[in-house]
Design an enzyme around this catalytic site. Structure first.
Site, PDB file in Angstrom:
ATOM      1  N   HIS A 121      -9.682   1.034   4.836  1.00  0.00           N
ATOM      2  CA  HIS A 121      -8.328   1.273   5.376  1.00  0.00           C
ATOM      3  C   HIS A 121      -8.540   2.394   6.580  1.00  0.00           C
ATOM      4  O   HIS A 121      -9.271   3.126   6.615  1.00  0.00           O
ATOM      5  CB  HIS A 121      -7.089   2.031   4.477  1.00  0.00           C
ATOM      6  CG  HIS A 121      -5.768   1.928   5.067  1.00  0.00           C
ATOM      7  ND1 HIS A 121      -5.464   2.832   5.960  1.00  0.00           N
ATOM      8  CD2 HIS A 121      -4.982   1.061   4.950  1.00  0.00           C
ATOM      9  CE1 HIS A 121      -3.965   2.420   6.373  1.00  0.00           C
ATOM     10  NE2 HIS A 121      -3.810   1.574   5.862  1.00  0.00           N
ATOM     11  N   LYS A 171       0.021   4.183  -0.437  1.00  0.00           N
ATOM     12  CA  LYS A 171      -0.557   5.384   0.268  1.00  0.00           C
ATOM     13  C   LYS A 171      -0.349   6.601  -0.529  1.00  0.00           C
ATOM     14  O   LYS A 171      -0.606   6.422  -1.850  1.00  0.00           O
ATOM     15  CB  LYS A 171      -0.230   5.792   1.663  1.00  0.00           C
ATOM     16  CG  LYS A 171      -0.247   4.253   2.533  1.00  0.00           C
ATOM     17  CD  LYS A 171      -0.036   4.772   4.028  1.00  0.00           C
ATOM     18  CE  LYS A 171      -0.027   3.323   4.680  1.00  0.00           C
ATOM     19  NZ  LYS A 171       0.081   3.506   6.275  1.00  0.00           N
ATOM     20  N   GLU A 218      -5.333  -4.792  10.722  1.00  0.00           N
ATOM     21  CA  GLU A 218      -4.565  -3.873  10.673  1.00  0.00           C
ATOM     22  C   GLU A 218      -4.717  -3.146  12.058  1.00  0.00           C
ATOM     23  O   GLU A 218      -5.397  -2.053  12.143  1.00  0.00           O
ATOM     24  CB  GLU A 218      -4.563  -2.831   9.616  1.00  0.00           C
ATOM     25  CG  GLU A 218      -4.288  -3.249   8.340  1.00  0.00           C
ATOM     26  CD  GLU A 218      -3.535  -2.489   7.338  1.00  0.00           C
ATOM     27  OE1 GLU A 218      -2.416  -2.725   6.762  1.00  0.00           O
ATOM     28  OE2 GLU A 218      -4.236  -1.387   7.221  1.00  0.00           O
ATOM     29  N   SER A 233       3.245  -2.266  10.249  1.00  0.00           N
ATOM     30  CA  SER A 233       4.715  -1.948  10.415  1.00  0.00           C
ATOM     31  C   SER A 233       5.269  -3.325  10.222  1.00  0.00           C
ATOM     32  O   SER A 233       6.396  -3.971  10.902  1.00  0.00           O
ATOM     33  CB  SER A 233       4.996  -1.602  12.049  1.00  0.00           C
ATOM     34  OG  SER A 233       4.772  -0.307  12.024  1.00  0.00           O
ATOM     35  N   GLU A 291      -6.904   4.854   7.773  1.00  0.00           N
ATOM     36  CA  GLU A 291      -6.645   6.284   7.481  1.00  0.00           C
ATOM     37  C   GLU A 291      -8.038   6.856   6.831  1.00  0.00           C
ATOM     38  O   GLU A 291      -8.340   7.888   7.025  1.00  0.00           O
ATOM     39  CB  GLU A 291      -5.475   6.360   6.651  1.00  0.00           C
ATOM     40  CG  GLU A 291      -4.187   6.219   7.446  1.00  0.00           C
ATOM     41  CD  GLU A 291      -2.931   5.525   6.809  1.00  0.00           C
ATOM     42  OE1 GLU A 291      -2.944   5.596   5.418  1.00  0.00           O
ATOM     43  OE2 GLU A 291      -2.057   5.045   7.460  1.00  0.00           O
ATOM     44  N   ASN A 341       0.723  -1.088   0.016  1.00  0.00           N
ATOM     45  CA  ASN A 341      -0.030  -0.048   0.084  1.00  0.00           C
ATOM     46  C   ASN A 341       0.802   1.436  -0.040  1.00  0.00           C
ATOM     47  O   ASN A 341       1.613   1.757   0.991  1.00  0.00           O
ATOM     48  CB  ASN A 341      -0.875  -0.189   1.185  1.00  0.00           C
ATOM     49  CG  ASN A 341      -1.805   1.105   1.392  1.00  0.00           C
ATOM     50  OD1 ASN A 341      -1.798   2.157   0.434  1.00  0.00           O
ATOM     51  ND2 ASN A 341      -2.275   1.331   2.673  1.00  0.00           N
ATOM     52  N   GLY A 355       2.412   2.356  10.597  1.00  0.00           N
ATOM     53  CA  GLY A 355       3.550   3.495  10.640  1.00  0.00           C
ATOM     54  C   GLY A 355       4.108   3.603  11.985  1.00  0.00           C
ATOM     55  O   GLY A 355       4.781   4.687  12.043  1.00  0.00           O
TER      56      GLY A 355
HETATM   57  P1  PGA Z   1       2.644   0.321   7.651  1.00  0.00           P
HETATM   58  O1  PGA Z   1       1.511   0.512   7.086  1.00  0.00           O
HETATM   59  O2  PGA Z   1       3.404  -0.970   7.087  1.00  0.00           O
HETATM   60  O3  PGA Z   1       3.638   1.567   7.148  1.00  0.00           O
HETATM   61  O4  PGA Z   1       2.662   0.040   9.070  1.00  0.00           O
HETATM   62  C1  PGA Z   1       0.416  -0.512   6.862  1.00  0.00           C
HETATM   63  C2  PGA Z   1      -0.851   0.000   6.108  1.00  0.00           C
HETATM   64  O5  PGA Z   1      -1.223   1.236   6.470  1.00  0.00           O
HETATM   65  O6  PGA Z   1      -1.513  -0.910   5.327  1.00  0.00           O
END
Ligand code: PGA
Length: 220
Positions: free
Chosen positions: A76, A8, A142, A178, A78, A6, A148
């Site tokens: 997601h 983003k 997640e 992560s 976010e 992803n 992140g």
């Molecule tokens: P990250 O993000 O691996 O940077 O923690 C995962 C995601 O949001 O899909």
């Protein structure tokens, strides 16, 4: 074992450098075509429930399919945190995308506060309650506190959450939050972990490839 990157709202790596990799990429909209043309299995990061209409800033399943995009993320954290996405809108997006012929990765997961309050299972139950099983539906667990932050769930925490999710909805479950080359092996080795949704580590060709190679070594 499914590994999805992803990107983003980052430009991301050169799609050509990922050619031939057994993985899904979810680039920003401006790079979808480039990824499709490089032969990558390309997903959008979101998709609207209507086929067309006055929905400024949104994209529909038919428009994605026309471009050669084969799937989409939905829900997601976010999107839920910053853009008002709800369990209802996530379910509408997932259903429409699946009906139109896109594959879907639907994301679920609890916040730090919810985990500390012992609400993880309630949150997952609520988030999953609107989704229906489908052969092209994959879930991603997640935990919001792991995204992140560098604080990944332990393999045991991931296993427990995935087993719980599978008890509610029969679908493959990816872990996200992560995931890095050095922790991917232990997470992917858990029996209820069917792959990974990778954010930050998918922006570098070497780290994304390393995670895909780790996944390929795990017996299915
Ligand atoms: P990250 O993000 O691996 O940077 O923690 C995962 C995601 O949001 O899909």
């Amino acid at each position: 074992m499914l590994i999805a990157g992803n990107w983003k709202m980052f430009r991301g790596p050169d799609p050509v450098a990922l050619a031939g990799l057994d993985a899904v990429v979810c680039p920003p909209f401006t790079r979808l075509r480039e990824c499709v043309e490089a032969g990558l299995t390309t997903y959008a990061q979101n998709v609207h429930w209507e086929a067309e209409g006055a929905y400024t800033g949104e994209i529909s399943a038919p428009l994605l399919l026309e471009l050669g995009v084969v799937g989409s993320l939905v829900g997601h954290s976010e999107r839920r945190q910053y853009f008002g996405e709800t369990d209802e809108t996530v379910a509408k997006r997932a259903r429409a995308a699946l009906d139109a012929g896109l594959r879907v990765i639907a994301c679920v997961g609890e916040t730090q506060e919810q985990r500390e309050a012992g609400e993880t299972e309630d949150v997952l139950r609520r988030q999953l309650s609107m989704l229906e099983p489908h052969s092209e539906l994959v879930l991603a667990y997640e935990p919001v506190w792991a995204i992140g932050t560098g604080h990944t769930a332990t393999p045991e925490m991931a296993q427990d959450a995935h087993a719980f999710i599978k008890s509610l909805l029969d679908a493959p479950v990816l872990y996200g939050g992560s995931v890095k080359p050095d922790n991917a092996g232990a997470l992917l080795a858990q029996p209820a972990v069917d792959g990974a949704l990778v954010g930050g580590a998918s922006l570098e060709v070497d780290s994304f490839k390393a995670i895909c190679e780790t996944a390929a070594r795990i017996p299915s």
